[in-house]
Design an enzyme around this catalytic site. Structure first.
Site, PDB file in Angstrom:
ATOM      1  N   ASN A  11     -22.242 -77.448   6.452  1.00 21.29           N
ATOM      2  CA  ASN A  11     -23.658 -77.780   6.283  1.00 21.29           C
ATOM      3  C   ASN A  11     -23.841 -79.280   6.543  1.00 21.29           C
ATOM      4  OD1 ASN A  11     -26.037 -78.791   4.980  1.00 21.29           O
ATOM      5  ND2 ASN A  11     -26.233 -76.850   3.886  1.00 21.29           N
ATOM      6  N   ASP A  13     -26.765 -81.050   6.518  1.00 25.21           N
ATOM      7  CA  ASP A  13     -28.040 -81.621   6.034  1.00 25.21           C
ATOM      8  C   ASP A  13     -27.924 -83.109   5.715  1.00 25.21           C
ATOM      9  OD1 ASP A  13     -29.060 -79.083   6.109  1.00 25.21           O
ATOM     10  OD2 ASP A  13     -29.079 -78.787   3.940  1.00 25.21           O
ATOM     11  N   HIS A  14     -26.810 -83.477   5.066  1.00 27.61           N
ATOM     12  CA  HIS A  14     -26.767 -84.842   4.539  1.00 27.61           C
ATOM     13  C   HIS A  14     -26.413 -85.902   5.583  1.00 27.61           C
ATOM     14  CE1 HIS A  14     -28.039 -83.299   0.857  1.00 27.61           C
ATOM     15  NE2 HIS A  14     -26.964 -82.556   0.675  1.00 27.61           N
ATOM     16  N   ARG A  22     -33.511 -94.217   6.126  1.00 28.26           N
ATOM     17  CA  ARG A  22     -33.853 -95.485   6.764  1.00 28.26           C
ATOM     18  C   ARG A  22     -34.732 -95.333   8.008  1.00 28.26           C
ATOM     19  NH1 ARG A  22     -30.585 -99.933   5.338  1.00 28.26           N
ATOM     20  NH2 ARG A  22     -31.766-101.085   6.872  1.00 28.26           N
ATOM     21  N   HIS A  47     -30.509 -76.717   6.567  1.00 23.49           N
ATOM     22  CA  HIS A  47     -31.619 -76.238   5.749  1.00 23.49           C
ATOM     23  C   HIS A  47     -32.872 -77.007   6.137  1.00 23.49           C
ATOM     24  CE1 HIS A  47     -33.073 -75.391   1.324  1.00 23.49           C
ATOM     25  NE2 HIS A  47     -33.959 -75.042   2.227  1.00 23.49           N
ATOM     26  N   ARG A  49     -36.022 -77.793   5.032  1.00 20.94           N
ATOM     27  CA  ARG A  49     -36.797 -77.694   3.794  1.00 20.94           C
ATOM     28  C   ARG A  49     -38.278 -77.878   4.087  1.00 20.94           C
ATOM     29  NH1 ARG A  49     -33.731 -78.160  -1.180  1.00 20.94           N
ATOM     30  NH2 ARG A  49     -35.796 -78.284  -2.110  1.00 20.94           N
ATOM     31  N   ARG A  53     -37.169 -83.229   3.970  1.00 22.10           N
ATOM     32  CA  ARG A  53     -36.528 -84.451   3.436  1.00 22.10           C
ATOM     33  C   ARG A  53     -35.278 -84.838   4.214  1.00 22.10           C
ATOM     34  NH1 ARG A  53     -34.400 -82.311  -2.377  1.00 22.10           N
ATOM     35  NH2 ARG A  53     -36.565 -81.676  -2.508  1.00 22.10           N
ATOM     36  N   HIS A  54     -34.633 -83.876   4.870  1.00 25.45           N
ATOM     37  CA  HIS A  54     -33.468 -84.249   5.685  1.00 25.45           C
ATOM     38  C   HIS A  54     -33.582 -83.666   7.104  1.00 25.45           C
ATOM     39  CE1 HIS A  54     -32.129 -80.537   3.795  1.00 25.45           C
ATOM     40  NE2 HIS A  54     -31.706 -81.106   2.689  1.00 25.45           N
ATOM     41  N   GLU A  74     -30.865 -72.187   6.975  1.00 22.42           N
ATOM     42  CA  GLU A  74     -31.313 -71.889   5.612  1.00 22.42           C
ATOM     43  C   GLU A  74     -32.795 -72.220   5.528  1.00 22.42           C
ATOM     44  OE1 GLU A  74     -27.183 -73.216   3.368  1.00 22.42           O
ATOM     45  OE2 GLU A  74     -29.044 -74.284   2.953  1.00 22.42           O
ATOM     46  N   THR A 104     -31.643 -80.134  -5.149  1.00 24.28           N
ATOM     47  CA  THR A 104     -31.001 -79.232  -4.196  1.00 24.28           C
ATOM     48  C   THR A 104     -31.383 -77.824  -4.614  1.00 24.28           C
ATOM     49  OG1 THR A 104     -28.867 -78.537  -3.292  1.00 24.28           O
ATOM     50  CG2 THR A 104     -28.858 -79.275  -5.581  1.00 24.28           C
ATOM     51  N   THR A 105     -30.914 -76.810  -3.888  1.00 22.84           N
ATOM     52  CA  THR A 105     -31.336 -75.441  -4.195  1.00 22.84           C
ATOM     53  C   THR A 105     -30.801 -75.031  -5.564  1.00 22.84           C
ATOM     54  OG1 THR A 105     -31.073 -75.043  -1.847  1.00 22.84           O
ATOM     55  CG2 THR A 105     -31.505 -73.128  -3.225  1.00 22.84           C
ATOM     56  N   GLU A 155     -25.250 -64.399   0.074  1.00 14.53           N
ATOM     57  CA  GLU A 155     -24.498 -65.624  -0.198  1.00 14.53           C
ATOM     58  C   GLU A 155     -24.569 -65.849  -1.703  1.00 14.53           C
ATOM     59  OE1 GLU A 155     -24.761 -68.954   2.434  1.00 14.53           O
ATOM     60  OE2 GLU A 155     -24.377 -70.379   0.820  1.00 14.53           O
ATOM     61  N   HIS A 194     -22.306 -73.645  -2.536  1.00  9.33           N
ATOM     62  CA  HIS A 194     -23.024 -74.603  -3.377  1.00  9.33           C
ATOM     63  C   HIS A 194     -22.078 -75.271  -4.365  1.00  9.33           C
ATOM     64  CE1 HIS A 194     -27.018 -76.219  -4.135  1.00  9.33           C
ATOM     65  NE2 HIS A 194     -26.423 -76.656  -5.215  1.00  9.33           N
ATOM     66  N   GLY A 195     -21.989 -76.568  -4.233  1.00  7.76           N
ATOM     67  CA  GLY A 195     -21.190 -77.361  -5.173  1.00  7.76           C
ATOM     68  C   GLY A 195     -19.688 -77.237  -4.961  1.00  7.76           C
ATOM     69  N   GLY A 216     -21.462 -78.410   2.131  1.00 10.82           N
ATOM     70  CA  GLY A 216     -22.116 -79.571   2.726  1.00 10.82           C
ATOM     71  C   GLY A 216     -21.833 -80.873   2.014  1.00 10.82           C
ATOM     72  N   HIS A 217     -22.380 -81.014   0.813  1.00 17.08           N
ATOM     73  CA  HIS A 217     -22.418 -82.310   0.140  1.00 17.08           C
ATOM     74  C   HIS A 217     -21.042 -82.960   0.011  1.00 17.08           C
ATOM     75  CE1 HIS A 217     -22.954 -85.057  -3.339  1.00 17.08           C
ATOM     76  NE2 HIS A 217     -24.052 -85.340  -2.693  1.00 17.08           N
TER      77      HIS A 217
HETATM   78  N1  PXP Z   1     -25.480 -72.583   0.519  1.00 19.95           N
HETATM   79  C1  PXP Z   1     -26.819 -72.708   0.313  1.00 19.95           C
HETATM   80  C2  PXP Z   1     -27.664 -71.489   0.431  1.00 19.95           C
HETATM   81  C3  PXP Z   1     -27.397 -73.967   0.038  1.00 19.95           C
HETATM   82  O1  PXP Z   1     -28.724 -74.059  -0.158  1.00 19.95           O
HETATM   83  C4  PXP Z   1     -26.560 -75.098   0.000  1.00 19.95           C
HETATM   84  C5  PXP Z   1     -27.148 -76.444  -0.250  1.00 19.95           C
HETATM   85  O2  PXP Z   1     -27.991 -76.781   0.794  1.00 19.95           O
HETATM   86  C6  PXP Z   1     -25.189 -74.918   0.246  1.00 19.95           C
HETATM   87  C7  PXP Z   1     -24.674 -73.652   0.476  1.00 19.95           C
HETATM   88  C8  PXP Z   1     -24.236 -76.074   0.276  1.00 19.95           C
HETATM   89  O3  PXP Z   1     -24.158 -76.671  -0.965  1.00 19.95           O
HETATM   90  P1  PXP Z   1     -23.408 -78.068  -1.098  1.00 19.95           P
HETATM   91  O4  PXP Z   1     -24.197 -79.058  -0.297  1.00 19.95           O
HETATM   92  O5  PXP Z   1     -23.435 -78.325  -2.566  1.00 19.95           O
HETATM   93  O6  PXP Z   1     -22.022 -77.873  -0.548  1.00 19.95           O
END
Ligand code: PXP
Length: 244
Positions: A11, A13-14, A22, A47, A49, A53-54, A74, A104-105, A155, A194-195, A216-217
């Site tokens: 992912n 996004d970040h 910036r 994602h 959104r 935001r990203h 997403e 976040t979600t 998921e 997630h996480g 992602g994060h």
């Molecule tokens: N899966 C879904 C559906 C999410 O919304 C996210 C966060 O955007 C992730 C996975 C990834 O989560 P993380 O960024 O905490 O790894």
């Protein structure tokens, strides 16, 4: 029997969070996609959104042009997102709940409450040739509802697992394992995310019939020190239980 290798969805996004904060042209999402795929990503996730935001609309269209692995978009279950997804044609759409003020979600979809809308959306996306997954809590009743609607993929939200420790951690892992087994029995493909990070991913990767992890994060955080390619390689090693 050898277990199938768990797919890694990266992912990004970040990468665009850093760009948007910036208003610069860098870091470049397209370059991040190319580095990720060269480092072994099985898919690229982003994602879009509602508050943008990203990831921006233009990112999604540009990403579709260059992604060679598979694209997982997403999105919230809105008419606006449905229209964009059908235009962009990602390989997968993961439907997530969205609240504007969240960091976040948070939490999975309330499939029962939004069943008619989710059914319409899924049908429209599937008719456009897009495979749909729903981001849900590891709850057997929700999984039954997903199977009933005719969505082929879930998921599982691993956010709670990622937050707790000790006995609670084992409890959350058990819930995820039971949910994955239940979903597999109903013929659903099981992803999770997630996480997840280097320290907690292995137990999730070892769940029977786990198809794909979306991360992602922590990947992007590790990339700050080690570079994106190395952070993806390290995550792959952690998924496989290999030493880093
Ligand atoms: N899966 C879904 C559906 C999410 O919304 C996210 C966060 O955007 C992730 C996975 C990834 O989560 P993380 O960024 O905490 O790894």
């Amino acid at each position: 029997m050898q277990q199938k290798q768990v797919r890694l969805g990266v992912n990004l996004d970040h990468v665009t969070t850093l760009r948007q904060v910036r208003g610069t042209a860098y870091p470049d999402l397209i370059q991040a996609i190319q580095i990720s795929e060269a480092a072994g990503a099985d898919g690229i996730t982003m994602h879009l959104r509602e508050d943008r935001r990203h990831i921006q609309d233009a990112d999604v269209y540009a990403a579709r042009e260059v992604i060679k692995s598979s694209m997982n978009l997403e999105m919230a279950a809105t008419n606006e997102m449905q229209k964009i997804a059908i235009e962009v044609q990602p390989d997968y759409c993961c439907i997530v709940p969205e609240r504007r003020e969240e960091l976040t979600t948070e939490g999975g979809l309330d499939v029962m409450a939004h069943r008619p809308r989710l059914q319409d959306l899924t049908q429209a996306l599937q008719e456009a040739g897009i495979l749909v997954s729903l981001f849900i809590e590891p709850n057997p009743l929700v999984i039954d509802a997903v199977a009933d609607i005719g969505v082929p993929i879930i998921e599982l939200h691993t956010g709670r697992y990622a937050e707790v420790s000790g006995e609670q951690l084992q409890h959350e892992l058990n819930r995820l394992e039971d949910a994955a087994a239940h979903a597999h029995q109903l013929g659903l493909v099981v992803n999770a995310g997630h996480g997840l990070h280097l320290g907690n991913v292995r137990s999730i990767a070892q769940i029977n019939n786990m198809n794909e992890l979306n991360i992602g994060h922590s990947l992007i955080a590790d990339a700050l020190f080690n570079g994106l390619a190395q952070s993806i390689k390290d995550m792959r090693a952690a998924i496989l239980g290999e030493p880093l």
